[in-house]
Design an enzyme around this catalytic site. Structure first.
Site, PDB file in Angstrom:
ATOM      1  N   LYS A  39       0.829  -1.199   0.000  1.00 30.36           N
ATOM      2  CA  LYS A  39       0.000   0.000   0.000  1.00 30.36           C
ATOM      3  C   LYS A  39       0.866   1.252   0.000  1.00 30.36           C
ATOM      4  O   LYS A  39       0.420   2.325  -0.350  1.00 30.36           O
ATOM      5  CB  LYS A  39      -0.897   0.028   1.257  1.00 30.36           C
ATOM      6  CG  LYS A  39      -1.802  -1.165   1.424  1.00 30.36           C
ATOM      7  CD  LYS A  39      -2.506  -1.056   2.818  1.00 30.36           C
ATOM      8  CE  LYS A  39      -3.273  -2.287   3.119  1.00 30.36           C
ATOM      9  NZ  LYS A  39      -3.829  -2.235   4.515  1.00 30.36           N
ATOM     10  N   GLY A  40       2.119   1.093   0.434  1.00 31.87           N
ATOM     11  CA  GLY A  40       2.979   2.236   0.730  1.00 31.87           C
ATOM     12  C   GLY A  40       3.211   3.217  -0.407  1.00 31.87           C
ATOM     13  O   GLY A  40       3.402   4.405  -0.172  1.00 31.87           O
ATOM     14  N   GLU A  94       7.896   2.066  -5.733  1.00 34.50           N
ATOM     15  CA  GLU A  94       7.843   1.596  -4.343  1.00 34.50           C
ATOM     16  C   GLU A  94       8.100   2.776  -3.403  1.00 34.50           C
ATOM     17  O   GLU A  94       8.739   3.765  -3.777  1.00 34.50           O
ATOM     18  CB  GLU A  94       8.889   0.470  -4.191  1.00 34.50           C
ATOM     19  CG  GLU A  94       9.126  -0.057  -2.803  1.00 34.50           C
ATOM     20  CD  GLU A  94       7.944  -0.733  -2.141  1.00 34.50           C
ATOM     21  OE1 GLU A  94       6.872  -0.093  -2.099  1.00 34.50           O
ATOM     22  OE2 GLU A  94       8.099  -1.851  -1.614  1.00 34.50           O
ATOM     23  N   ASP A  95       7.602   2.670  -2.195  1.00 37.28           N
ATOM     24  CA  ASP A  95       7.779   3.761  -1.229  1.00 37.28           C
ATOM     25  C   ASP A  95       9.233   3.898  -0.769  1.00 37.28           C
ATOM     26  O   ASP A  95       9.784   4.992  -0.717  1.00 37.28           O
ATOM     27  CB  ASP A  95       6.846   3.599  -0.006  1.00 37.28           C
ATOM     28  CG  ASP A  95       6.892   2.209   0.642  1.00 37.28           C
ATOM     29  OD1 ASP A  95       7.688   1.346   0.189  1.00 37.28           O
ATOM     30  OD2 ASP A  95       6.135   1.993   1.595  1.00 37.28           O
ATOM     31  N   ASP A  98      14.824  -0.580   1.662  1.00 34.96           N
ATOM     32  CA  ASP A  98      15.482  -0.730   2.948  1.00 34.96           C
ATOM     33  C   ASP A  98      16.546  -1.825   2.767  1.00 34.96           C
ATOM     34  O   ASP A  98      17.625  -1.547   2.250  1.00 34.96           O
ATOM     35  CB  ASP A  98      14.389  -1.085   3.967  1.00 34.96           C
ATOM     36  CG  ASP A  98      14.876  -1.133   5.398  1.00 34.96           C
ATOM     37  OD1 ASP A  98      15.726  -0.337   5.771  1.00 34.96           O
ATOM     38  OD2 ASP A  98      14.379  -1.988   6.157  1.00 34.96           O
ATOM     39  N   LYS A 126      17.088   3.957   1.877  1.00 36.58           N
ATOM     40  CA  LYS A 126      17.907   3.859   3.106  1.00 36.58           C
ATOM     41  C   LYS A 126      19.110   3.004   2.752  1.00 36.58           C
ATOM     42  O   LYS A 126      19.153   1.814   3.067  1.00 36.58           O
ATOM     43  CB  LYS A 126      17.109   3.121   4.183  1.00 36.58           C
ATOM     44  CG  LYS A 126      16.297   3.979   5.111  1.00 36.58           C
ATOM     45  CD  LYS A 126      15.822   3.106   6.273  1.00 36.58           C
ATOM     46  CE  LYS A 126      14.462   3.505   6.749  1.00 36.58           C
ATOM     47  NZ  LYS A 126      13.896   2.542   7.720  1.00 36.58           N
ATOM     48  N   PHE A 147      13.249   5.193  11.188  1.00 35.50           N
ATOM     49  CA  PHE A 147      11.960   4.643  10.788  1.00 35.50           C
ATOM     50  C   PHE A 147      11.034   5.793  10.423  1.00 35.50           C
ATOM     51  O   PHE A 147      10.702   6.626  11.260  1.00 35.50           O
ATOM     52  CB  PHE A 147      11.338   3.765  11.877  1.00 35.50           C
ATOM     53  CG  PHE A 147      10.170   2.995  11.346  1.00 35.50           C
ATOM     54  CD1 PHE A 147      10.373   1.809  10.652  1.00 35.50           C
ATOM     55  CD2 PHE A 147       8.880   3.484  11.480  1.00 35.50           C
ATOM     56  CE1 PHE A 147       9.296   1.124  10.110  1.00 35.50           C
ATOM     57  CE2 PHE A 147       7.802   2.796  10.942  1.00 35.50           C
ATOM     58  CZ  PHE A 147       8.011   1.612  10.262  1.00 35.50           C
ATOM     59  N   ASP A 154       3.736   3.500   6.618  1.00 32.49           N
ATOM     60  CA  ASP A 154       2.961   3.260   7.831  1.00 32.49           C
ATOM     61  C   ASP A 154       3.805   2.780   8.996  1.00 32.49           C
ATOM     62  O   ASP A 154       4.921   2.293   8.834  1.00 32.49           O
ATOM     63  CB  ASP A 154       1.907   2.178   7.562  1.00 32.49           C
ATOM     64  CG  ASP A 154       2.547   0.791   7.385  1.00 32.49           C
ATOM     65  OD1 ASP A 154       3.447   0.668   6.543  1.00 32.49           O
ATOM     66  OD2 ASP A 154       2.165  -0.146   8.110  1.00 32.49           O
ATOM     67  N   ARG A 160      -0.249   6.570   7.303  1.00 29.37           N
ATOM     68  CA  ARG A 160      -0.032   6.649   5.853  1.00 29.37           C
ATOM     69  C   ARG A 160      -0.533   7.976   5.303  1.00 29.37           C
ATOM     70  O   ARG A 160      -0.024   8.485   4.314  1.00 29.37           O
ATOM     71  CB  ARG A 160      -0.785   5.522   5.123  1.00 29.37           C
ATOM     72  CG  ARG A 160      -0.259   4.132   5.399  1.00 29.37           C
ATOM     73  CD  ARG A 160      -0.878   3.156   4.397  1.00 29.37           C
ATOM     74  NE  ARG A 160      -0.727   1.771   4.815  1.00 29.37           N
ATOM     75  CZ  ARG A 160       0.361   1.021   4.593  1.00 29.37           C
ATOM     76  NH1 ARG A 160       1.387   1.533   3.970  1.00 29.37           N
ATOM     77  NH2 ARG A 160       0.408  -0.229   4.994  1.00 29.37           N
TER      78      ARG A 160
HETATM   79  P1  IMP Z   1      12.926  -4.083   2.196  1.00 30.36           P
HETATM   80  O1  IMP Z   1      12.280  -5.284   1.572  1.00 30.36           O
HETATM   81  O2  IMP Z   1      13.721  -4.434   3.403  1.00 30.36           O
HETATM   82  O3  IMP Z   1      13.706  -3.254   1.211  1.00 30.36           O
HETATM   83  O4  IMP Z   1      11.776  -3.213   2.794  1.00 30.36           O
HETATM   84  C1  IMP Z   1      10.961  -2.475   2.028  1.00 30.36           C
HETATM   85  C2  IMP Z   1       9.602  -2.354   2.672  1.00 30.36           C
HETATM   86  O5  IMP Z   1       9.714  -2.211   4.088  1.00 30.36           O
HETATM   87  C3  IMP Z   1       8.906  -1.129   2.176  1.00 30.36           C
HETATM   88  O6  IMP Z   1       8.018  -1.445   1.155  1.00 30.36           O
HETATM   89  C4  IMP Z   1       8.189  -0.597   3.391  1.00 30.36           C
HETATM   90  O7  IMP Z   1       6.872  -1.063   3.416  1.00 30.36           O
HETATM   91  C5  IMP Z   1       8.901  -1.185   4.579  1.00 30.36           C
HETATM   92  N1  IMP Z   1       9.745  -0.184   5.269  1.00 30.36           N
HETATM   93  C6  IMP Z   1      11.097  -0.127   5.277  1.00 30.36           C
HETATM   94  N2  IMP Z   1      11.543   0.910   6.003  1.00 30.36           N
HETATM   95  C7  IMP Z   1      10.444   1.551   6.453  1.00 30.36           C
HETATM   96  C8  IMP Z   1      10.243   2.724   7.256  1.00 30.36           C
HETATM   97  O8  IMP Z   1      11.176   3.428   7.699  1.00 30.36           O
HETATM   98  N3  IMP Z   1       8.954   3.067   7.501  1.00 30.36           N
HETATM   99  C9  IMP Z   1       7.893   2.340   7.029  1.00 30.36           C
HETATM  100  N4  IMP Z   1       8.038   1.257   6.273  1.00 30.36           N
HETATM  101  C10 IMP Z   1       9.301   0.845   5.994  1.00 30.36           C
HETATM  102 MG    MG Z   2       5.555  -1.420   1.722  1.00 32.50          MG
END
Ligand code: IMP
Ligand code: MG
Length: 169
Positions: A39-40, A94-95, A98, A126, A147, A154, A160
């Site tokens: 949803k992000g 994508e939002d 990470d 990040k 975070f 969210d 959100r």
């Molecule tokens: P990854 O798979 O570890 O790259 O994480 C990506 C997903 O983690 C994103 O789509 C977000 O939904 C969530 N996410 C990562 N960091 C944050 C944050 O600081 N706040 C909220 N959601 C996060």
């Molecule tokens: Mg997400």
């Protein structure tokens, strides 16, 4: 819980406009399939789409790997795209990247469908948290390891709807 502003609504809008222009130039007005990761990315993807004047198809998928503030390490693939992306220019929106787990999974899944091109576009990056070898092609903002919430992001499904990006102290 105290929320501090990290990126203002005005800065977000301005940056999205620039990224939309870059995308349009790079694709020379060719048709683009924009895939919003729910949803992000919903606010980001719609704002981006409104600023691109090339022919555009908007689609949605739902993939997630997060619960609360901790990455679970488990990928949930809940909704598939409905567009045939073979030979199409695809941009995944994508939002945030990470660890990179979500997007590397999604990228390899979509690559099997043989698009003409496949690019990643993220509102936030990040970088220092990366565990998977993956770079986003279009990034609006690089952020420190905090975070963040708002503009689609969210904390346990809440916040959100904040119009800016904030972080929790
Ligand atoms: P990854 O798979 O570890 O790259 O994480 C990506 C997903 O983690 C994103 O789509 C977000 O939904 C969530 N996410 C990562 N960091 C944050 C944050 O600081 N706040 C909220 N959601 C996060
Ligand atoms: Mg997400």
């Amino acid at each position: 819980m105290e929320i501090k502003e990290l990126i203002s609504e005005e800065n977000i809008k301005e940056k999205i406009k620039q990224i939309a222009n870059n995308i349009q130039n790079d694709f020379n007005n060719e048709e683009i399939v924009l895939i919003c990761v729910l949803k992000g990315a919903v606010f980001f993807a719609t704002e981006l789409a409104k600023n691109i004047s090339s022919p555009l198809i908007l689609d949605f998928t739902k993939v997630s790997s997060y619960k609360g503030t901790q990455s679970t390490g488990i990928i949930h693939f809940d909704l598939n795209i409905s567009t045939d992306i073979k030979d199409k220019n695809v941009i995944v929106v994508e939002d945030i990247i990470d660890t990179g787990r979500t997007l590397s999974y999604l990228k390899s899944y979509l690559e099997e469908k043989k698009p003409k091109s496949l690019k990643l576009c993220t509102l936030l990056d990040k970088k220092e948290r990366r565990e998977f070898d993956l770079e986003s092609d279009y990034v609006c903002f690089n952020i420190p390891d905090k975070f963040v919430i708002g503009y689609g992001l969210d904390y346990d499904e809440k916040y959100r709807n904040l119009p800016y990006i904030g972080y929790i102290e």
